[in-house]
Design an enzyme around this catalytic site. Sequence first.
Site, PDB file in Angstrom:
ATOM      1  N   TYR A 145     -25.904 133.014 -29.675  1.00 16.05           N
ATOM      2  CA  TYR A 145     -26.345 133.778 -29.338  1.00 16.05           C
ATOM      3  C   TYR A 145     -27.413 133.466 -28.103  1.00 16.05           C
ATOM      4  CZ  TYR A 145     -31.392 135.668 -31.663  1.00 16.05           C
ATOM      5  OH  TYR A 145     -32.350 136.919 -31.954  1.00 16.05           O
ATOM      6  N   ASP A 240     -27.895 129.272 -21.064  1.00 17.15           N
ATOM      7  CA  ASP A 240     -28.853 129.082 -22.217  1.00 17.15           C
ATOM      8  C   ASP A 240     -29.139 128.183 -22.546  1.00 17.15           C
ATOM      9  OD1 ASP A 240     -30.304 130.078 -23.796  1.00 17.15           O
ATOM     10  OD2 ASP A 240     -28.835 131.414 -24.903  1.00 17.15           O
ATOM     11  N   LYS A 268     -37.701 127.170 -26.944  1.00 12.67           N
ATOM     12  CA  LYS A 268     -38.103 126.398 -27.989  1.00 12.67           C
ATOM     13  C   LYS A 268     -38.909 125.597 -27.781  1.00 12.67           C
ATOM     14  CE  LYS A 268     -35.119 128.169 -30.789  1.00 12.67           C
ATOM     15  NZ  LYS A 268     -34.099 128.523 -30.554  1.00 12.67           N
TER      16      LYS A 268
HETATM   17  C1  PLP Z   1     -33.154 131.076 -29.536  1.00 11.00           C
HETATM   18  C2  PLP Z   1     -32.074 130.781 -28.967  1.00 11.00           C
HETATM   19  C3  PLP Z   1     -33.083 131.844 -28.573  1.00 11.00           C
HETATM   20  C4  PLP Z   1     -33.934 133.461 -28.475  1.00 11.00           C
HETATM   21  O1  PLP Z   1     -35.454 132.571 -28.045  1.00 11.00           O
HETATM   22  P1  PLP Z   1     -36.238 133.297 -28.762  1.00 11.00           P
HETATM   23  O2  PLP Z   1     -37.195 132.613 -28.741  1.00 11.00           O
HETATM   24  O3  PLP Z   1     -36.542 133.203 -30.875  1.00 11.00           O
HETATM   25  O4  PLP Z   1     -36.436 134.506 -28.484  1.00 11.00           O
HETATM   26  C5  PLP Z   1     -31.972 131.991 -27.222  1.00 11.00           C
HETATM   27  N1  PLP Z   1     -30.350 131.481 -26.827  1.00 11.00           N
HETATM   28  C6  PLP Z   1     -30.744 130.397 -28.133  1.00 11.00           C
HETATM   29  C7  PLP Z   1     -29.662 128.973 -27.478  1.00 11.00           C
HETATM   30  C8  PLP Z   1     -31.480 130.106 -28.627  1.00 11.00           C
HETATM   31  O5  PLP Z   1     -31.268 129.122 -29.375  1.00 11.00           O
END
Ligand code: PLP
Length: 428
Positions: A145, A240, A268
Amino acid sequence: MRNYDNSRKLFKRASRVIPGGVNSPVRAFRAVGGNPLFIERAKGSRIFDADGNSYIDYVLSWGPMILGHANPVVLAALKKALAKGTSYGAPTALEIELAELVLKIYPSMDKVRMVNSGTEATMSAIRVARGFTGRDKIIKFEGCYHGHADGLLVKAGSGAATFGVPDSPGVPESYARNTVTLPFNDIPALKKTIEKQWREIACVIIEPVVGNIGCVLPRPGYLEALRKLTKAHGIVLIFDEVMTGFRVAFGGAQARYGIKPDMTCLGKVIGGGLPVGAYGGRKEIMSMVSPEGPVYQAGTLSGNPLAMTAGITTIKELSKAGAYRDLEKKASQLERGLKDAAKRAGVRTRFYRAGSMFCTYFAGAEIVDYQTAKSADATLFARFFTAMLQRGVNIAPSQFEAGFMSLAHSEKDIEQTVASAYDVLKKL
Ligand SMILES: *Cc1c(COP(=O)(O)O)cnc(C)c1O
């Protein structure tokens, strides 16, 4: 029995004015049944709901609260910053401070741009990678994701290199067509696709540890092979690390596994509980970003002084000696306890962990990718979840989400969690 009356009432009221009653889907407890808890406050390892129930929290706002909730040092810094105003829409020294910290901890990046969420970070990184290479296609992996941008809401087509099919109505097929989806941990599939289509492929984006289907670890040699293949074909490799950054190690998965990506996305933890994301990378690539280069990306609240303050303070606290040793100790105590509890209760589980992120799968087979993760018993998980909540332990309301440990969790919290888990598991 714990009483959830106030949460139930609030959910009913919320559902009249907010789609599904929540501002982010997984919060709605659809995967586990029941009503979501409405939270009133949080402190340290605990959250407190609208009915006055307290829970040991392993969701931690889905990762950011690595110091624990309402950390006093972060709160003090925020209070001081608050008095100076909340947003200026002009550069501040705070932005430089956070950028300098990030570049020092993530030496693969020469420059970094602050945004407001992980979604913005990945979306922008991909735009820059496309601008840099002049190519349109991207490769992502099943189960990874990367936020909710159009071209990323694509799951697997059947077969390795088929064109993407959108996961959500509202995503035009023409967007999805530029997304190639491959299985995680599968070097031959990656090699075949890259060798055939590299001329069209701008970037590969990957969660180096897949946290959005639980916790799936890269097989030894997998990330190395990915690095080698992308480099050989001029493809931008994007890690990511929105979840894994400052989480699986201070320097993220790239430090843990010793791989140097071309670009990195953060989110995060970097915001310490306020909305922050960041993307950065090699100088040649980041020079493409406006106003230095032609690739446009902007944000009214980007680099917000409160958000920068929370991020800087959180990272400084994490940089103190022993922080990651302490996280490792706590997380491994939980790992040993949960594995042992499952064994004693005679329930087949698989536990995976990278630093302070982890997942217990109700599964017998090894979990190595999306397909194997799906073999986990989500119904059994839902029963486990509901019973753990009754015993005052808050875990993510889905089998396919990672759990997190914070520095605020005590040995006693962990013992209590393990004892509750054993109680619940033996009755499953
Ligand atoms: C949480 C997450 C996102 C999205 O971040 P948001 O702040 O919710 O938009 C993207 N990539 C990874 C790996 C994530 O865990």
